[in-house]
Design a protein around this motif. Structure first.
Motif, short mmCIF file in Angstrom:
data_model
loop_
_atom_site.label_atom_id
_atom_site.label_comp_id
_atom_site.label_asym_id
_atom_site.label_seq_id
_atom_site.Cartn_x
_atom_site.Cartn_y
_atom_site.Cartn_z
N SER A 1 3.08 7.94 -9.67
CA SER A 1 3.70 9.00 -10.48
C SER A 1 4.53 8.43 -11.62
O SER A 1 4.92 7.25 -11.60
N THR B 1 8.86 1.70 1.29
CA THR B 1 8.94 2.71 0.23
C THR B 1 9.84 2.15 -0.89
O THR B 1 9.65 1.01 -1.30
N CYS C 1 -6.41 11.14 -10.43
CA CYS C 1 -5.72 11.04 -11.73
C CYS C 1 -6.67 11.42 -12.84
O CYS C 1 -6.25 11.66 -13.97
N PHE D 1 -1.52 18.19 -9.39
CA PHE D 1 -2.14 17.29 -8.42
C PHE D 1 -2.61 18.04 -7.17
O PHE D 1 -2.30 17.69 -6.04
N PRO E 1 0.84 -1.20 0.00
CA PRO E 1 0.00 0.00 0.00
C PRO E 1 0.87 1.25 0.00
O PRO E 1 2.08 1.18 0.23
P1 NAD Z 1 4.14 7.95 -6.04
O1 NAD Z 1 4.71 7.52 -7.33
O2 NAD Z 1 4.89 8.93 -5.22
O3 NAD Z 1 3.93 6.66 -5.11
C1 NAD Z 1 3.28 5.50 -5.61
C2 NAD Z 1 3.96 4.27 -5.04
O4 NAD Z 1 5.29 4.18 -5.54
C3 NAD Z 1 4.06 4.28 -3.53
O5 NAD Z 1 3.71 3.01 -3.06
C4 NAD Z 1 5.50 4.64 -3.25
O6 NAD Z 1 5.99 4.02 -2.09
C5 NAD Z 1 6.23 4.15 -4.48
N1 NAD Z 1 7.34 5.04 -4.89
C6 NAD Z 1 7.37 6.39 -4.85
N2 NAD Z 1 8.51 6.87 -5.36
C7 NAD Z 1 9.24 5.78 -5.73
C8 NAD Z 1 10.52 5.62 -6.34
N3 NAD Z 1 11.28 6.64 -6.64
N4 NAD Z 1 10.94 4.37 -6.58
C9 NAD Z 1 10.18 3.30 -6.29
N5 NAD Z 1 8.96 3.40 -5.71
C10 NAD Z 1 8.49 4.62 -5.44
O7 NAD Z 1 2.65 8.45 -6.34
P2 NAD Z 1 1.62 9.12 -5.32
O8 NAD Z 1 2.08 10.50 -5.00
O9 NAD Z 1 1.33 8.19 -4.21
O10 NAD Z 1 0.32 9.19 -6.24
C11 NAD Z 1 0.01 10.28 -7.08
C12 NAD Z 1 0.35 9.97 -8.52
O11 NAD Z 1 -0.36 8.81 -8.92
C13 NAD Z 1 -0.10 11.06 -9.48
O12 NAD Z 1 0.90 11.23 -10.45
C14 NAD Z 1 -1.35 10.51 -10.10
O13 NAD Z 1 -1.68 11.01 -11.38
C15 NAD Z 1 -1.02 9.07 -10.16
N6 NAD Z 1 -2.20 8.24 -10.26
C16 NAD Z 1 -2.49 7.69 -11.48
C17 NAD Z 1 -3.61 6.90 -11.63
C18 NAD Z 1 -3.93 6.29 -12.95
O14 NAD Z 1 -4.75 5.39 -12.98
N7 NAD Z 1 -3.33 6.74 -14.04
C19 NAD Z 1 -4.46 6.69 -10.54
C20 NAD Z 1 -4.13 7.27 -9.32
C21 NAD Z 1 -2.99 8.04 -9.19
#
Ligand code: NAD
Length: 519
Positions: free
Chosen positions: A249, A228, A304, A406, A197
């Motif tokens: 992201s 993470t 999103c 966002f 999660p």
């Molecule tokens: P995020 O990428 O920061 O985190 C998502 C997941 O990736 C988390 O579980 C986190 O622990 C992990 N993570 C973060 N940085 C990482 C890295 N450098 N290396 C490996 N793992 C990493 O995203 P967020 O801030 O939680 O969510 C927002 C983003 O999600 C926005 O860009 C949004 O548009 C996107 N989003 C897209 C959809 C879609 O269906 N296209 C749906 C929901 C959210």
């Protein structure tokens, strides 16, 4: 507020039952059917974005704990894949009933950890629930094909088989819906699963896992590990994991896509967005403005599928004034408070980033016609609030347009014609969704045909498809080739096997080394 934190915490099974006095409970991992406390020496606080209260903390799961979760999933796989599909479906029938039963608890957890309003949090759960309902029909969804007598006495048929251990990596913005896009489809196909999660709001996923166990999901079929980047890299690298579902992201998504697919894994990666709406001068004014306000500022813009850019065509430009008026009426408050339209954004860093991008718009010549940066919410002075913000006269070369904000920020652009508006959108790198508001069938049809976005709305602001379709983001908003849920989701979590069988009682025709044909 303290009472709210206490009520919304997950059950003692999923969280540390007796934390040291005054310290927040540590969220447990779920490994082989047991909710186990991590031996990690590093933790990340889960913070209520309306109050800064630390709700709980997640462990940075150790490598050994991660491996034992994967092994639990691997051990559970042979028996689970041989469990009749009807029995697997029945667990989903039960799970959907339990999710409905606990809808309010789930929503409260989401509001506490993520910040969105209670009503919106219920929508978050409900849109995930629909995927569970869809998974109840997996036998039909997973059916293969059969062609009889492809040659004399020979039939060919296809079977969809589960892959083995699959994994899911979740973002913060839909703490219930997105885990539910993943594990119900994967496990009902016969896979076992390891879920990570978001570290920012793990509570709903933990509750859903408890419900899945209560529904009868056998030990080890669903496992949860917190963490993470380290945990994510472990998921990418582990050879026992066959497929990864990621939502988040672009930075994380492309890293995961590259790293995991170089190891031969399947990856579906849903990423960032910049969703546009085209407003034609013939559109219905009232309905269009309401849709823009709702989709621009709902969930504080942290969807999103939020509409973050409005492109006014020709004479619709003056509607902006009415848009500002309507946006000003929205109530910004903690998600728990009745009558709230927008809650806080997820973190202080997120707020700072949003404010920086707003300022960069101003600095590069956009007009700030509604500024939500300095909002103070009584009784929640520490919350990460940003009020509805509108930047006008935005152009494509501005940083605030190039980057996903966002947050509750709507960018307004202008175009002289539908062609010009479509060109603006098609030149944007993202392709999650785009909408048009018009009463002209010809304009709508042109838009539908020419727009380069995966999900198209016609007089509809947020076209998130229901689970019998798939979530079909495109361009930089998606990497992979099989989308989440729907038919593509089932294909993603299964390997197709084609069987050719010969059953005939004919005299031998001797040996032929020529390529077999049906001539
Ligand atoms: P995020 O990428 O920061 O985190 C998502 C997941 O990736 C988390 O579980 C986190 O622990 C992990 N993570 C973060 N940085 C990482 C890295 N450098 N290396 C490996 N793992 C990493 O995203 P967020 O801030 O939680 O969510 C927002 C983003 O999600 C926005 O860009 C949004 O548009 C996107 N989003 C897209 C959809 C879609 O269906 N296209 C749906 C929901 C959210």
């Amino acid at each position: 507020i303290a009472a709210l934190g206490a009520v919304s915490r997950m059950s003692t099974a999923a969280a540390d039952a007796s934390p040291a006095r005054g310290s927040p409970p540590a969220v447990r991992n779920l490994i082989g059917g047991e909710f186990v406390e991590s031996r990690a020496d590093s933790f990340v606080d889960v913070v209520n974005p309306a109050t800064q209260e630390v709700v709980s903390r997640i462990p940075l799961t150790t490598d050994e704990e991660f491996k034992s979760a994967v092994h639990a999933a691997k051990r559970a796989f042979p028996a689970w894949r041989n469990t009749p599909i009807t029995a697997r479906q029945r667990i989903m029938f039960k799970l959907q009933e339990l999710i409905r039963r606990d809808m309010d608890k789930l929503a409260l957890s989401i509001t506490t950890e993520q910040g969105k309003t209670l009503k919106d949090a219920q929508g978050d759960v409900f849109r995930g629930l629909e995927v569970v309902e869809h998974a109840c029909g997996m036998a039909t969804l997973q059916m293969g094909e059969f062609v009889s007598n492809v040659s004399h006495g020979i039939d060919t048929y296809s079977i969809r088989e589960p892959l083995g251990v699959c994994a899911g990596i979740c973002p913060f913005n839909f703490p219930a819906m997105i885990p539910l896009w993943m594990f119900p489809v994967a496990v009902t196909c016969g896979n076992t699963f390891v879920l990570k999660p978001s570290e920012k709001d793990p509570g709903a996923a933990m509750m859903l896992a408890e419900l899945a166990m209560e529904a009868g999901l056998p030990d080890g079929v669903l496992n949860i590990v917190h963490g993470t980047t380290g945990t994510v890299n472990n998921i990418c690298d582990d050879d026992n994991i066959k497929a990864i579902s990621f939502v988040g992201s672009n930075t994380a998504g492309m890293h995961i896509y590259g790293r995991a697919s170089s190891k031969g894994k399947r990856v579906q990666s849903n990423m960032g967005a910049k969703n546009h709406a085209i407003i034609m001068p013939d559109a219905s004014v009232d309905a269009t403005l309401n849709a823009l306000v709702a989709a621009g500022f709902g969930a504080a813009g942290q969807r999103c599928m939020a509409l973050s850019t409005a492109v006014f065509v020709g004479d619709s430009k003056p509607w902006e004034d009415e848009l500002i008026k309507r946006a000003k009426t929205l109530k910004v408050n903690a998600g728990i408070e009745p009558g709230t339209d927008l809650g806080p954004v997820i973190s202080r860093q997120a707020k700072e980033r949003i404010c920086r991008l707003i300022q960069s718009g101003v600095d590069s010549g956009a007009r700030l016609v509604l500024d939500g940066r300095n909002i103070v919410v009584p009784s929640y002075e520490d919350g990460n609030f940003v009020g509805p913000t509108i930047l006008s006269d935005v152009t494509a070369n501005m940083k605030c347009y190039e980057e996903e904000i966002f947050g509750p920020v709507l960018l307004c652009m202008q175009a002289d014609s539908l062609e010009e508006a479509i060109k603006i959108i098609n030149e944007n790198k993202y392709g999650n969704g785009a909408s048009i508001f018009t009463t002209s069938g010809a304009s709508a049809r042109k838009f539908q045909n020419e727009i380069e976005a995966g999900q198209v709305g016609i007089n509809v602001p947020i076209p998130v498809p229901l689970p019998f379709f798939s979530f079909t983001g495109s361009k930089a908003s998606f990497a992979g080739d099989l989308n989440f849920y729907g038919k593509a989701g089932v294909q993603f979590y299964t390997q197709i096997k084609t069987v050719t069988q010969q059953w005939k009682d004919l005299p031998s025709q001797g040996v032929s080394l020529a390529m077999p044909t049906s001539q």
